[in-house]
Design a protein around this motif. Structure first.
Motif, PDB file in Angstrom:
ATOM      1  N   HIS A  93       0.655  -0.863  -0.435  1.00  0.00           N
ATOM      2  CA  HIS A  93       0.325   0.025   0.294  1.00  0.00           C
ATOM      3  C   HIS A  93       1.101   1.360  -0.083  1.00  0.00           C
ATOM      4  O   HIS A  93       1.215   2.066   0.989  1.00  0.00           O
ATOM      5  CB  HIS A  93      -0.864   0.036   1.116  1.00  0.00           C
ATOM      6  CG  HIS A  93      -1.754  -1.209   1.416  1.00  0.00           C
ATOM      7  ND1 HIS A  93      -3.039  -1.389   0.736  1.00  0.00           N
ATOM      8  CD2 HIS A  93      -1.506  -2.366   1.398  1.00  0.00           C
ATOM      9  CE1 HIS A  93      -3.765  -1.875   1.154  1.00  0.00           C
ATOM     10  NE2 HIS A  93      -2.594  -3.063   1.631  1.00  0.00           N
ATOM     11  N   PHE A  94       1.390   1.735  -1.080  1.00  0.00           N
ATOM     12  CA  PHE A  94       2.120   2.880  -1.351  1.00  0.00           C
ATOM     13  C   PHE A  94       1.342   4.108  -0.576  1.00  0.00           C
ATOM     14  O   PHE A  94       2.261   4.526  -0.095  1.00  0.00           O
ATOM     15  CB  PHE A  94       2.839   3.149  -2.510  1.00  0.00           C
ATOM     16  CG  PHE A  94       3.642   1.418  -2.706  1.00  0.00           C
ATOM     17  CD1 PHE A  94       5.249   1.304  -2.544  1.00  0.00           C
ATOM     18  CD2 PHE A  94       3.568   0.556  -3.893  1.00  0.00           C
ATOM     19  CE1 PHE A  94       5.682   0.141  -2.703  1.00  0.00           C
ATOM     20  CE2 PHE A  94       4.262  -0.242  -4.198  1.00  0.00           C
ATOM     21  CZ  PHE A  94       5.447  -0.345  -3.689  1.00  0.00           C
ATOM     22  N   GLY A  95       0.304   4.658  -1.764  1.00  0.00           N
ATOM     23  CA  GLY A  95       0.045   5.622  -1.575  1.00  0.00           C
ATOM     24  C   GLY A  95       0.638   6.295  -2.965  1.00  0.00           C
ATOM     25  O   GLY A  95       1.669   6.051  -3.909  1.00  0.00           O
ATOM     26  N   GLY A  96       0.500   7.211  -2.677  1.00  0.00           N
ATOM     27  CA  GLY A  96       1.293   8.442  -3.991  1.00  0.00           C
ATOM     28  C   GLY A  96       0.945   7.910  -5.513  1.00  0.00           C
ATOM     29  O   GLY A  96       0.126   7.250  -5.625  1.00  0.00           O
ATOM     30  N   TRP A 156      -6.416  -1.327  -5.318  1.00  0.00           N
ATOM     31  CA  TRP A 156      -6.420   0.064  -4.434  1.00  0.00           C
ATOM     32  C   TRP A 156      -5.475   0.784  -5.896  1.00  0.00           C
ATOM     33  O   TRP A 156      -5.323   2.234  -5.274  1.00  0.00           O
ATOM     34  CB  TRP A 156      -6.106   0.531  -3.480  1.00  0.00           C
ATOM     35  CG  TRP A 156      -5.107  -1.174  -2.902  1.00  0.00           C
ATOM     36  CD1 TRP A 156      -3.596  -0.562  -3.152  1.00  0.00           C
ATOM     37  CD2 TRP A 156      -4.747  -1.588  -1.724  1.00  0.00           C
ATOM     38  NE1 TRP A 156      -2.445  -1.116  -2.652  1.00  0.00           N
ATOM     39  CE2 TRP A 156      -3.055  -2.202  -2.462  1.00  0.00           C
ATOM     40  CE3 TRP A 156      -5.601  -3.217  -1.943  1.00  0.00           C
ATOM     41  CZ2 TRP A 156      -2.571  -3.322  -1.966  1.00  0.00           C
ATOM     42  CZ3 TRP A 156      -4.973  -4.307  -1.961  1.00  0.00           C
ATOM     43  CH2 TRP A 156      -3.852  -4.730  -1.680  1.00  0.00           C
ATOM     44  N   TYR A 157      -5.245  -0.070  -6.113  1.00  0.00           N
ATOM     45  CA  TYR A 157      -4.684   1.146  -8.005  1.00  0.00           C
ATOM     46  C   TYR A 157      -5.627   1.644  -8.937  1.00  0.00           C
ATOM     47  O   TYR A 157      -6.923   0.522  -8.958  1.00  0.00           O
ATOM     48  CB  TYR A 157      -3.621   0.064  -7.928  1.00  0.00           C
ATOM     49  CG  TYR A 157      -2.072  -0.889  -7.473  1.00  0.00           C
ATOM     50  CD1 TYR A 157      -1.127   0.876  -7.758  1.00  0.00           C
ATOM     51  CD2 TYR A 157      -2.546  -1.991  -6.494  1.00  0.00           C
ATOM     52  CE1 TYR A 157      -0.455   0.302  -6.481  1.00  0.00           C
ATOM     53  CE2 TYR A 157      -1.791  -1.357  -5.915  1.00  0.00           C
ATOM     54  CZ  TYR A 157      -0.450  -1.203  -5.960  1.00  0.00           C
ATOM     55  OH  TYR A 157       0.546  -1.744  -4.306  1.00  0.00           O
ATOM     56  N   GLU A 203       0.028   5.146  -7.746  1.00  0.00           N
ATOM     57  CA  GLU A 203      -1.936   3.959  -7.104  1.00  0.00           C
ATOM     58  C   GLU A 203      -2.485   4.649  -8.183  1.00  0.00           C
ATOM     59  O   GLU A 203      -3.777   4.349  -8.555  1.00  0.00           O
ATOM     60  CB  GLU A 203      -2.351   4.346  -5.562  1.00  0.00           C
ATOM     61  CG  GLU A 203      -1.250   3.014  -4.990  1.00  0.00           C
ATOM     62  CD  GLU A 203      -2.136   3.853  -3.587  1.00  0.00           C
ATOM     63  OE1 GLU A 203      -3.345   3.471  -3.359  1.00  0.00           O
ATOM     64  OE2 GLU A 203      -1.214   2.826  -2.290  1.00  0.00           O
ATOM     65  N   GLU A 204      -1.610   5.901  -9.348  1.00  0.00           N
ATOM     66  CA  GLU A 204      -2.563   6.578  -9.833  1.00  0.00           C
ATOM     67  C   GLU A 204      -1.910   6.269 -11.528  1.00  0.00           C
ATOM     68  O   GLU A 204      -2.178   6.512 -12.272  1.00  0.00           O
ATOM     69  CB  GLU A 204      -2.119   8.219  -9.876  1.00  0.00           C
ATOM     70  CG  GLU A 204      -3.220   8.253  -8.037  1.00  0.00           C
ATOM     71  CD  GLU A 204      -4.538   7.626  -8.584  1.00  0.00           C
ATOM     72  OE1 GLU A 204      -5.235   8.647  -9.582  1.00  0.00           O
ATOM     73  OE2 GLU A 204      -4.639   7.616  -7.381  1.00  0.00           O
ATOM     74  N   CYS A 216      -1.526  -6.523  -5.623  1.00  0.00           N
ATOM     75  CA  CYS A 216      -2.816  -6.192  -4.581  1.00  0.00           C
ATOM     76  C   CYS A 216      -3.781  -7.593  -4.190  1.00  0.00           C
ATOM     77  O   CYS A 216      -4.370  -8.054  -4.420  1.00  0.00           O
ATOM     78  CB  CYS A 216      -3.778  -5.807  -4.980  1.00  0.00           C
ATOM     79  SG  CYS A 216      -4.469  -6.528  -7.198  1.00  0.00           S
TER      80      CYS A 216
END
Length: 344
Positions: free
Chosen positions: A163-166, A209-210, A169-170, A235
């Motif tokens: 779960h990287f965030g940033g 969550w990506y 994920e986009e 994931c």
């Protein structure tokens, strides 16, 4: 030889580069960070304070910082979409460049950077750090030994749920473009063969969550009838594989498995009569050269040695574009639903 360097892109990944340089006395002596470049000045200032780089010139424009410092090298740690502008600016200013992967955001940009490096007489290489680890070096040495005969297949599984965030994920094609390239490059290195074609199915599974492309299944054809398969997900919650994937190498006489961490098992056919002949264990020797097994530090050392001696680094852009072509071939196949030939 001593080199002055600019670090371009001062986010979290840059810390790994700086720690790698500091961990190797030869690199620490050879490389002086004279400039830090980031769109967010505060990010660069925070990095400078953490690593004792308060004397470095800080700016948001790479060309300006190169002009101010007269640097020899640029360490390129920017996001993929910014890579072409950063590398081309550095090469045109007379700097050698070591980039994060992928080497470019498209094959056309990659080819243009190869041409530009040749025109400027500068080296552009890529920090494929995961081929510079003990396990991958052992795989290549074992294949080269002929212990399991002629290599016929490489099969890799990668199942992790970070779960990287940033920005990741986009991203589009996040697994193929940002992570699978490590395994693709390592498989190409272990096989020591040219990638010829690929068929790939890419999905963004339920619960991801990506935004796009968190899983992929690909079949690659290498020269000499070697097949490389990759099954991966970013994931996949639950019991994970190694970050280096789980590997199975098949040869004409036997096979090897590696869990991506410390466990290697190799065997050739046994002599039991009947349907299944059993197996006989084979030793898997350690890496031949320890200095090639330290990840980032080994890639940076190879890059510095290439500049000093005039030899091409192992991950020079003209070779690494083949790993990039594997990625973009897989992406094209996933989009079209067709087998795609790889031309790089």
């Amino acid at each position: 030889m001593k080199f002055s360097a600019i670090l371009c892109g001062c986010g979290a990944m840059s810390k790994g580069w700086l720690r790698a340089i500091a961990s190797n006395p030869l690199l620490a002596d050879a490389i002086t960070i004279v400039g830090l470049v980031d769109l967010n000045r505060k990010t660069a200032e925070t990095l400078a304070a953490e690593f004792g780089l308060e004397d470095a010139v800080i700016g948001s424009d790479l060309a300006d910082v190169i002009a101010a410092t007269k640097a020899d090298l640029v360490l390129d740690i920017v996001i993929p979409s910014a890579r072409y502008d950063v590398v081309s600016t550095a090469l045109k200013a007379g700097c050698h460049v070591l980039s994060e992967k992928p080497m470019a955001a498209s094959l056309a940009e990659g080819a243009a950077l190869i041409d530009l490096a040749a025109e400027t007489g500068r080296i552009h290489a890529v920090i494929q750090n995961r081929r510079f680890i003990s396990g991958v070096r052992r795989l290549r040495r074992f294949v080269d030994s002929g212990a399991i005969g002629d290599l016929t297949g490489i099969h890799c599984d990668f199942f992790i749920a970070p779960h990287f965030g940033g920005f990741r994920e986009e991203m589009d094609n996040v697994l193929l473009l940002d992570m699978a390239i490590h395994t693709f490059d390592a498989a190409r290195y272990v096989a020591d063969r040219k990638p010829l074609a690929v068929y790939c199915v890419e999905r963004n599974p339920k619960g991801s969550w990506y935004r796009h492309g968190a899983s992929a299944n690909a079949i690659f054809e290498f020269s000499d009838d070697i097949v490389f398969t990759y099954r991966g997900s970013w994931c996949a919650e639950g019991e994970r594989t190694s970050w280096e994937s789980q590997w199975r190498l098949l040869g004409s006489k036997g096979m090897l498995t590696w869990d991506g961490e410390e466990n290697f098992k190799a065997a050739v056919a046994g002599e039991e009569p009947g349907l299944l002949h059993g197996f006989a264990a084979v030793n898997v020797p350690g890496p031949e050269h320890d200095e090639e097994t330290h990840g980032h530090a080994s890639v940076i050392a190879d890059f510095i040695a290439a500049i000093s001696t005039g030899k091409q680094p192992e991950t020079v852009n003209s070779d690494n574009i083949r790993s990039l072509a594997m990625v973009f071939g897989a992406i094209e196949s996933a989009k079209t639903g067709k087998r795609v030939e790889i031309s790089a």
